[in-house]
Every structure is written in C-alpha cells, then in structure tokens.
Design a protein around this motif. Structure first.
Motif, short mmCIF file in Angstrom:
data_model
loop_
_atom_site.label_atom_id
_atom_site.label_comp_id
_atom_site.label_asym_id
_atom_site.label_seq_id
_atom_site.Cartn_x
_atom_site.Cartn_y
_atom_site.Cartn_z
N PRO A 98 11.68 53.98 -6.33
CA PRO A 98 11.04 54.02 -5.01
C PRO A 98 9.59 54.50 -5.12
N ALA A 99 8.74 53.97 -4.28
CA ALA A 99 7.33 54.33 -4.30
C ALA A 99 7.13 55.75 -3.79
N GLU A 100 6.12 56.41 -4.32
CA GLU A 100 5.74 57.72 -3.81
C GLU A 100 5.16 57.56 -2.41
N ARG A 101 5.68 58.33 -1.48
CA ARG A 101 5.30 58.15 -0.08
C ARG A 101 3.91 58.72 0.21
N TRP A 102 3.18 57.99 1.05
CA TRP A 102 1.87 58.45 1.47
C TRP A 102 2.00 59.57 2.52
N ARG A 103 0.97 60.34 2.59
CA ARG A 103 0.94 61.39 3.62
C ARG A 103 0.14 60.96 4.84
N GLY A 125 12.43 51.44 3.92
CA GLY A 125 13.61 52.12 3.40
C GLY A 125 14.18 51.45 2.17
N ASP A 126 15.32 51.94 1.74
CA ASP A 126 15.99 51.47 0.54
C ASP A 126 16.68 50.14 0.83
N ALA A 127 16.22 49.09 0.19
CA ALA A 127 16.80 47.77 0.42
C ALA A 127 18.21 47.66 -0.12
N ALA A 134 2.75 36.59 7.76
CA ALA A 134 3.59 37.56 7.04
C ALA A 134 4.42 38.41 7.98
N THR A 135 4.27 38.22 9.29
CA THR A 135 4.98 39.05 10.26
C THR A 135 6.49 38.95 10.07
N GLY A 136 7.16 40.11 10.04
CA GLY A 136 8.61 40.13 9.88
C GLY A 136 9.04 41.17 8.87
N LEU A 137 10.27 41.03 8.38
CA LEU A 137 10.83 41.98 7.43
C LEU A 137 10.94 41.35 6.05
N GLU A 138 10.46 42.03 5.03
CA GLU A 138 10.66 41.64 3.64
C GLU A 138 11.78 42.49 3.07
N ALA A 139 12.93 41.86 2.77
CA ALA A 139 14.11 42.60 2.32
C ALA A 139 14.56 42.21 0.93
N ASP A 140 13.74 41.45 0.18
CA ASP A 140 14.13 41.01 -1.16
C ASP A 140 13.60 41.91 -2.26
N GLU A 169 12.37 48.00 -1.93
CA GLU A 169 12.36 48.68 -0.64
C GLU A 169 11.93 47.69 0.43
N THR A 170 12.41 47.92 1.64
CA THR A 170 12.09 47.01 2.73
C THR A 170 10.69 47.27 3.27
N ILE A 171 10.06 46.19 3.73
CA ILE A 171 8.72 46.25 4.30
C ILE A 171 8.72 45.54 5.63
N PHE A 172 8.17 46.20 6.65
CA PHE A 172 8.07 45.59 7.97
C PHE A 172 6.60 45.33 8.27
N VAL A 173 6.32 44.11 8.75
CA VAL A 173 4.94 43.68 8.98
C VAL A 173 4.82 43.09 10.38
N ALA A 174 3.73 43.42 11.06
CA ALA A 174 3.41 42.80 12.34
C ALA A 174 1.90 42.62 12.40
N GLY A 175 1.47 41.48 12.92
CA GLY A 175 0.03 41.26 13.00
C GLY A 175 -0.34 39.95 13.65
#
Length: 1001
Positions: free
Chosen positions: A265-270, A296-298, A338-344, A347-353
């Motif tokens: 898992p990636a180190e989380r930003w502050r 989160g954890d895919a 790219a808007t939507g959820l990347e679950a492959d 970790e999951t990534i959510f994008v809106a734009g």
C-alpha cells in the motif's frame, strides 16, 4: 459441476490440490492447485461450458517507463524453443478455431488468454502459448522489430537521416496522441508517485529507447517463471487432464523461479496536492480537470463492491447527483474520461472531473470546489434513496446478464479472479459477486447512511487526493518531434562510419529475416486442425413471427436468464436525405432527454431503476440481390428488405417488463426536445467523444471514408460514423441550438407519424406472450411498416451530402503522432462463388502477408483485410502506422504477390480454419436474436448461410489465387485514404499530388 478432487490430494502430475470450493452463482466448482516442484498455481472454474479458456498470468510490476512488460508481451509470441518461428502467434491464429486469442499488458500484470470450443484445438493453443511464455526465443531481431530500433531512411534533401521505429514504440506514440491517454495515466500516476504505478508499463515513447535487449531478457527471466505464474482455467475439460498436460508438456526443465514481491500500500499523504500536465492539442481542445482519491484496499471484496456501488450511485447515469452537478456547472463540456472507480490495481482510486474546461487559471479550483461541495451536500442532505436503488439494480442486472466480453464470459471471471489472486489473496476472493452483494444490502438495511459515511471518511476527510489539470498545448507534438529529431541528429553525428554501417547491416539483416519464409519443419510443429474437423452445419436461431395489433413482432425463444430484450425498429427512409447526417445525434438525444413533468435527470434515474438499458442504434445495409423488397407478415405484406433503421434497443428484467414498456413508449413519443440546454450539453459530449475516438479508431475512419461512394449504405456509414460525422458535429456545435432542437424534434415527429414499426423480441417463451400483449396494448398506434420515400431510396442525394469526395484523399490532424491507411476495392457479390474465397483470403492477409509486410517490416501496430459482400467492398487498412503512404503502396503489391503464389494445401487449410472460426464464434442469446433480426431485415436466409459455410470449407488454392489476382487488378480503381499527423499528412499529400484536408481535431 462435480469433481472427485479434494483438498490435500497430490496428483501424479505433481500438483497438490489446495482447495475445492463451491462457486454456486457460476454453476461451477473452483479447484485451486499448486505444482509442488515449480510453485506454479492453477485455478479452474469447472463448469458445463464447452467453450474452454486458459490464461497464463504473471505479476510484471514495472521498474521504469521503458515498456519492458509490453514489449515482452509482444516478443514472447514471436517464436519459442518448441516453435522456432518468426511469429508463432500469427501462424497459430491462421489455423485455429479459437474463440479468443490475445495478450494483455496491465499496469501490474501481463496475461495471455485463449479459448476454443474444440478440445483438440484448445490443447494446441495451450501448448504454443505455454512454450511462448516460458521458453521464448527473444532474439535481437525480435526486440528490434517489436520494441525499437534505429535505421537510416531517405531524407527530404535526398540524403539520409536516422530514424527510430518499432511496433510498440509506434503503438505508444499513437496512444500518447490523445488527451484521454494522459488523463487516464495521470489520474493514477499523480496519486501514486512513489510506487510502481508511477511508471507506464505500456512504455512512454520518450523512455522506450532506453530499454536494451539485455534488459528485456533479464525482465523475462525474473518475471516469467513458474513460481510467478498463475494459470486460470474455465470450462468443462477435466481438471486432472489439464494439470497433467501442463506438468508434462510445459514445465519440465524449467527453473522454479519465485513470486514477484507484492505491491505494498502507498504511504498516505498528509495533505492534498495539485499537479499540472501538458499534452498534445487537437483543434480547439480545452483542459481536463480531475480530482483523484486513493481510497482503499482493493483486496477487500466488500469494501471494493461498496465503492463500486457508490460510484454507480454518484455517476452511474446522466441524472446521478455528481454527474448532473458536473455537467450542468458550465465549467466544462462533459465528464472527464477517467471519471469513475479504478478497482484493478492494488488499491482503489476514485476519480471525478470535467473535460473541455474553460482555460482560465481559477477554473480548476472551481471544479475542485464544485465536486467537494456536491459531496458535502450529499452527506448533509442524504443521497436520494431511488439513486441507491438504481445503482443496486444496475449491479444485479450486470451480474445476471449472459454476456461476452469480446470473447467468452469467462474472460470477466479471469479478470475478477486476478484482482485478488495476484495480490496475495485466494483466486475466488474477488471472483464471486453474490456474497459481497448480499452483505452490502444487509449493511445498507441496517445503516441507511452507509454511502454517506463512505463519502465523509474516504473522500471528504481523505487528504490523499490530487487536483490534476491536463492542459493541451497547440505546439506540443511539434516540440516533441523536434526534440526527437534533434536527439537522433546528435546520435547520428556522434556515430563513426563503422557504427553507421553496423546499423545499416542490422537493418538489412532484420529485413532479410522478415522476408525469409519459416522453415517447413518449423511450421509443421505448430499443431492445427484439418478441414474434416469443420462442420458444415449452421446454427439455426429459432424465429416466430407474431402480430401485435398490427405491429409485426419477431420472437426468438432463447434462454436469457430472466432478461427480456426488445428492439423497436423504425424505418428511416421515410425521412428526407438531408436529415440523415443528424441521425447519430438524434439517436443519442432521444433517449437522454426529459419528459413532460420530469427533467432529464429524473428520467435518467427512472430509467436506471426500471431498465437494464435503453439506447438508440442506426442500421443500414444493402439487401441480398434478388430478394423481394416486400415480405409477407401476419398483418399483411410490407416493404421491409434493404432499408435503413433507427432501433430503440431495450433490455429489462422479466419482472419489470410492464413498467419498462410504459417508459420506453413515453420516451419515444414525448422526449422533450425543448430542453435546449440539455441538447447543447449532448452536442458537446458527442463532439468530444468523436474527437477522442480519432487516435484509437483511425483504421475505422479511413475504411469508412475509402468506401464512401461504393453503395448507398456505405455512403450512410461514412455520414453516420466517419470523418463526415466528425466534421458535421463540429459545425452543429457552432450553430444556434434552438434550430438544432427543431430539426431533431421534426425527425422524431416524422418517425412517429409516418414510419411504422417492427419489433424484435428475445426471451423465454413464458415471458414472450406477456411481452407481445404489452406491445399490442402500447405500440399498436405506430402501425406496421410504411413504404419508403422514393427520394431517400435513391443513392444520389446521399452522395451529394459528401463534401468534395475524391477517389484518393489525405487528412491531417494536429492530435496524431502516427497514421492510418485505408483502401477499398470492389469485391464479389453476396452469394457468388467468390464470396467464400474472399473470406479466406482476408484472413490469410490479416494474419499473414499484411502482418508480415506492414506490421513486422513497416512497424505499424496492425493491418487488416475485411470483405463485405453485401456492399461488394474489400477493405484494407492499417492501425497506428508510422508510414501510411508506404502501406498504401504495399496493398496492391501484396495482393499481386499472393496471386502468383502456389500455396500448399496445409497453408490454405489453416486459412480456411481461421476464416471458419470467425464465422462460427459463439454468441450470447441476445446476440443470436439480434443477428437473426438483421438477417431478416436484409434478406439473408439460412440457405445462404449454409451454402457459404459449405463452400468456405471447400475453398481451393486456385480460388484464392484468382481472388487475389482480381482484387489486385482492381487496385487502379480503388479508393484510398490516409489519416495522419499534420507533418506526415503534408508529406503524403505532396507525394500523391493531392490537397491536404485538415480535421478540426
């Protein structure tokens, strides 16, 4: 499906059964096995399906952006120890009954899937694929061809200059021509700068030249070992038989290797970050602005499904809360791609734009504020319950529907399984849907604000997010090409005479190898079937014709797992010819507007809660020669055959049939064409989608344009789906939207009042009676099909709509780095003796001569041949081609060479088998019913299909030679089109003595 295997059992093949689990929702058993000597893992979804699939999957986490994983994916299939050929993949494709044959490079894995309904063929495929991945030759010439190489080419001043080419290099130059590519890449890369996902596994064109042949070989040794391999199987061939084959044929002598370490898992930003990215511009492209979250954890199936459901709730349809807020904001033109959820990923990534954002500097912050504000509002006020219901229905419908994903449905199972398996989980952790979905519904029942809590904690309070601005620069490609040219010039000036000679000698050696024929004994090693394995029998789709109060209904009684499919087909040739270019926009808008008393968002939400899908499609084709235009139906004799159609396509759960029919009727009759703002948004969305399609679909555009004046239907294909439509929608985007609304409304009124209707119904017998009664009660007002407008039935008015058509054309676009070439020849008519030989020749060209000349030698990513006997066209095209002018010259030469070749029976037999495979690919029940409906509309009878099948199996070498000669002789009369970046297009136009036409994208 039952199996006697049990956990802990050790087989003679050396495999130990790790687990046997019920996969009830798949009607299957899951068998997980591990080869003890090597560490290779296998998971078999054992079921009753005769279309068996296998896939070799490797964790290929990138170390840089040189594209090692992608180039290796290409190179592995270019010959192996057991099959020492120039391109085993192409040879295999020539003579297989495969229903799917491919290889995929993902950001963190590489997968080699194939499938077949023939068991002998299936093991042939597994043998070649298995040897390719574990024992590839990976010769230097393969690296030069598939990856990158330097070569000297003629310069404009008559001398020579240094150039760089290669299949993957050119492919990725094409991919990096699109703002959508940059948007998708940075939506991930921007969030994960210190992880492997910051690299481009496909290869950045600026970094690909850094990869050496030795590095590629090392990458293979480390990644493609049995210990780092997972083999996914699906179908009815016994597990024990497959494990024994793998152990005996593929694994002996291989070092075990080891698993690639898992991505952490990636180190989380502050705190959130902002990122600005430049990209190529096309026409008047504006920036794209994204907000991207690391969520989160895919590997957590329930959490990931919760995010998927939340994404569907927020963005699933035009009226979803976040979608509507973005589109109506006036900050941009439509949703970012790219808007939507990347679950492959790990970790999951959510994008809106938004894309098409106003270029003012403050706009990107306004987009961020807009998205966060809408999420805050939803948390405060609550998500409308009907939106959650719509999302859950969409997920359930998607899981129930019998579909193909460009191949067997088991491809979807494969991708689901790998999401967990390759990241340390069990192979079924992410495969099953029902357990997590049941638990999600339970939690929603107990905690109605579950989604609001996820928004608050995982989005609003999550500092690991990036505001990403992707800005097109008008001179981006020019600067990039100048930089590459300067770098090559520096390399060239630093080379000694001996080094230059060595490059030329290597180029000559590569060309010699490419032109050399594979040794007969090597070709003989590739297993293939024979003609005797091919059945002449065709699949007969059940068809009944009923009368629904005057409206004809074709019914196909097929198992559809509780889903009813309906096509409401209106003949279009009651319209005036000048209305035809508007039809793609009409098809999109009719099903995307509001209704009296309901705005478009409310209608979109109602659709999502009621139907599985409702959309419009356009169909046109010439009819079978000699077939009567009129057809006897239960309610009379009607003008049916060979017309143009607007089809409202609907699918719904059986239990929702009645309300679905009600809603479909309302939309057709009452769609609100007075909503000019909504129509304006749909115009911009359409324009952006077409602009974005140029780089990934250029081969389709040149093919359509080259065939533009061959027949009336080919002209319509160009007007609806070709370059003409791109130019048309750009003009529409600049005109008064109120006039556009009037035109669209007039088209609807004409179709509703003057066209008549025919319906296609696909479902089970029990539901069919109910559906026919429902159609009669609601749709009888349209009546049966009316006669065509004589003006629209003639081809001449449609030819006149093409702007300045010429036999040869060159188009340039500022957004392209590579090109496409297309040529259209006259083919044999439908039903003629030459039709089957053209199908065989097209397959032979695509997998053989075109592949070798244009892909292997020319560096294009692909080259294709496609006959269309109803339109009497034979199309040749290239894909992501660095030199489309060369390809255009090569087409006739390749045909002429084939006409003089004396093919042996084995070579032709392979081509026959490959062409037969295309004809017999399995189809879902919905696809079967839709195909039969179109055959009915254009006069194709089962007797025609059976005759072609018999003749295809019997095609002789003399027939293919004569066919190649006939096509070669017609090359002087062929139409041709080149589409490329402006620089390349200018050179091609000058060489051909043609004017350059510039696209607005």
């Amino acid at each position: 499906m039952n199996t006697s295997l049990q956990a802990g059992q050790v087989l003679d093949s050396g495999f130990e059964i790790q687990a046997v689990t019920d996969l009830t929702e798949l009607k299957a058993r899951g068998i997980w096995a591990k080869h003890q000597p090597s560490g290779l893992e296998v998971f078999h979804v054992l079921n009753e399906d005769a279309e068996n699939l296998f896939a070799f999957a490797f964790a290929t986490i990138p170390e840089d952006s040189t594209g090692a994983a992608h180039i290796l994916e290409h190179s592995a299939l270019c010959g192996s120890a057991g099959y020492p050929l120039k391109d085993a993949f192409a040879v295999l494709a020539q003579g297989s009954l495969s229903t799917y044959l491919n290889a995929w490079t993902f950001p963190d894995k590489t997968v080699y899937p194939a499938s077949s309904t023939n068991e002998h063929d299936y093991f042939n495929l597994m043998s070649v694929y298995g040897d390719a991945v574990f024992r590839p030759l990976l010769s230097e010439w393969t690296f030069m061809q598939e990856g990158h190489r330097l070569e000297f080419v003629p310069a404009e001043d008559g001398g020579e200059r240094l150039s760089r080419t290669g299949v993957v290099y050119n492919e990725m130059k094409g991919a990096y021509s699109s703002i959508d590519t940059y948007t998708g890449l940075w939506s991930i890369k921007g969030l994960l700068p210190d992880t492997p996902y910051a690299f481009e596994s496909g290869g950045d064109p600026e970094k690909i030249p850094d990869l050496t042949w030795e590095e590629l070989q090392r990458f293979h040794r480390e990644r493609y070992s049995p210990g780092n391999c997972r083999v996914f199987l699906a179908g009815n061939i016994p597990t024990e038989k497959q494990l024994a084959f793998i152990a005996e044929k593929l694994l002996p002598g291989l070092p075990p290797g080891r698993k690639t370490p898992l991505i952490q898992p990636a180190e989380r930003w502050r705190s959130p970050r902002s990122i600005a990215v430049s990209c190529p511009a096309g026409g008047e492209q504006k920036p794209t602005v994204l907000l991207s979250w690391l969520c989160g954890d895919a590997q957590d199936a329930l959490e990931t499904l919760s995010f998927i459901a939340l994404e569907e709730t927020l963005l699933g349809h035009d009226g979803s809360p976040l979608t509507r807020t973005l589109v109506e904001s006036d900050l941009g033109e439509d949703l970012a791609p790219a808007t939507g959820l990347e679950a492959d990923l790990r970790e999951t990534i959510f994008v809106a734009g938004l894309r098409g954002v106003r270029p003012e500097p403050e706009t990107e912050k306004a987009v961020e504020k807009l998205i966060l504000g809408e999420l805050e509002r939803l948390v405060k006020e609550g998500i409308p319950q009907e939106e959650i219901e719509a999302a859950l229905l969409s997920l359930e419908f998607s899981n129930r529907e019998i579909r193909r994903s460009g191949g067997p449905w088991s491809l979807v199972w494969l991708q689901r399984s790998l999401r967990g398996w390759l990241h340390g989980g069990k192979p079924w952790d992410r495969l099953l849907f029902v357990p997590a979905f049941t638990e999600l519904k339970r939690r929603l029942a107990e905690h109605p604000r579950l989604f609001e809590d996820i928004i608050q904690k995982r989005l609003l309070e999550n500092p690991h997010r990036a505001l990403i601005r992707v800005k097109p620069e008008p001179d981006f490609l020019e600067k990039q090409e100048a930089k590459r040219a300067e770098a090559l010039a520096r390399i060239s000036s630093s080379l000694t005479a001996e080094e230059k000679q060595r490059i030329k000698e290597k180029s000559a050696e590569l060309e010699r190898i490419q032109e050399a024929e594979d040794a007969p004994e090597a070709l003989a090693l590739i297993p293939h079937l024979s003609r005797k394995d091919l059945s002449p029998d065709i699949e007969i789709v059940p068809r009944e014709i009923a009368d629904a109060a005057g409206v004809p209904v074709l019914f196909h009684d097929l198992f559809t797992n509780g889903i009813t499919y309906l096509d409401f087909a209106f003949p279009l040739d009651v319209l005036a010819p000048e209305e035809y270019p508007w039809l793609p926009l009409f098809s999109k808008t009719l099903v995307s507007l509001g209704l009296p008393g309901l705005d478009y968002g409310e209608v979109s939400s109602l659709l999502a809660r009621t139907l599985g899908a409702f959309y419009g499609v356009l169909e046109t084709s010439s009819a079978v020669a000699g077939m009567s235009r009129t057809v006897p139906l239960p309610s009379g004799i009607f003008d049916v055959t060979g017309r143009d159609w607007f089809i409202c396509r609907m699918k719904t759960l059986d239990e929702k049939l009645e309300p679905s029919l009600d809603l479909a009727l309302r939309i057709i009759l009452e769609a609100d064409f007075l909503d000019c703002r909504r129509i304006r948004d749909l115009i911009l969305e359409t324009k952006n989608d077409l602009d974005a399609s140029l780089a990934p679909s250029g081969h389709s555009y040149v093919s359509a344009r080259a065939g533009k004046d061959r027949t009336r239907s080919k002209t319509l294909e160009e007007l609806w789906n070709g370059i003409s439509q791109i130019e048309f929608i750009h003009k529409i985007a600049e005109r008064d939207v109120t006039e556009t609304a009037r035109v669209l409304s007039r088209i609807r009124d004409t179709l509703v009042s003057k066209a008549g209707l025919i319906v296609n119904l696909i479902g089970s017998g029990g539901t069919a009676e109910k559906a026919i009664r429902g159609i009669a009660a609601r749709f009888s007002r349209f009546g049966p099909i009316r006669s065509r407008n004589p003006e629209a039935a003639s081809p001449e008015p449609f030819y006149a709509l093409l702007e300045n058509p010429a036999k040869r054309e060159v188009y340039g676009s500022p957004s392209l780095q590579v090109g496409f070439a297309g040529m259209c020849l006259k083919s044999a008519p439908f039903g003629s003796a030459n039709q089957p030989s053209e199908a065989v020749l097209a397959h032979r060209l695509t997998t053989g001569d075109l592949w070798e000349d244009i892909r292997m030698k020319g560096g294009a990513y692909g080259a294709f041949a496609a006959p269309d006997s109803l339109e009497q066209t034979f199309s040749l095209s290239t894909y992501r081609d660095p030199n489309p002018l060369r390809s255009l010259d090569a087409f006739p030469s390749i045909l002429q060479a084939m006409s003089g070749r004396n093919d042996d029976e084995e070579s032709l037999e392979k081509a026959v088998i490959g062409a037969y495979s295309k004809e017999t690919r399995p189809r879902t029940p919905a696809e079967q019913g839709s195909a039969d409906f179109l055959r009915f509309l254009y006069g194709i009878e089962d007797s025609h299909r059976a005759k072609k099948r018999r003749e295809l199996i019997a095609v002789s070498p003399d027939e293919t030679r004569r066919t190649a000669q006939r096509l070669a002789e017609g090359a002087d009369e062929a139409s041709s089109v080149i589409l490329a970046g402006l620089g390349s297009a200018e050179k091609a136009a000058a060489a051909l003595g043609l004017p350059l036409k510039t696209l607005p994208v």
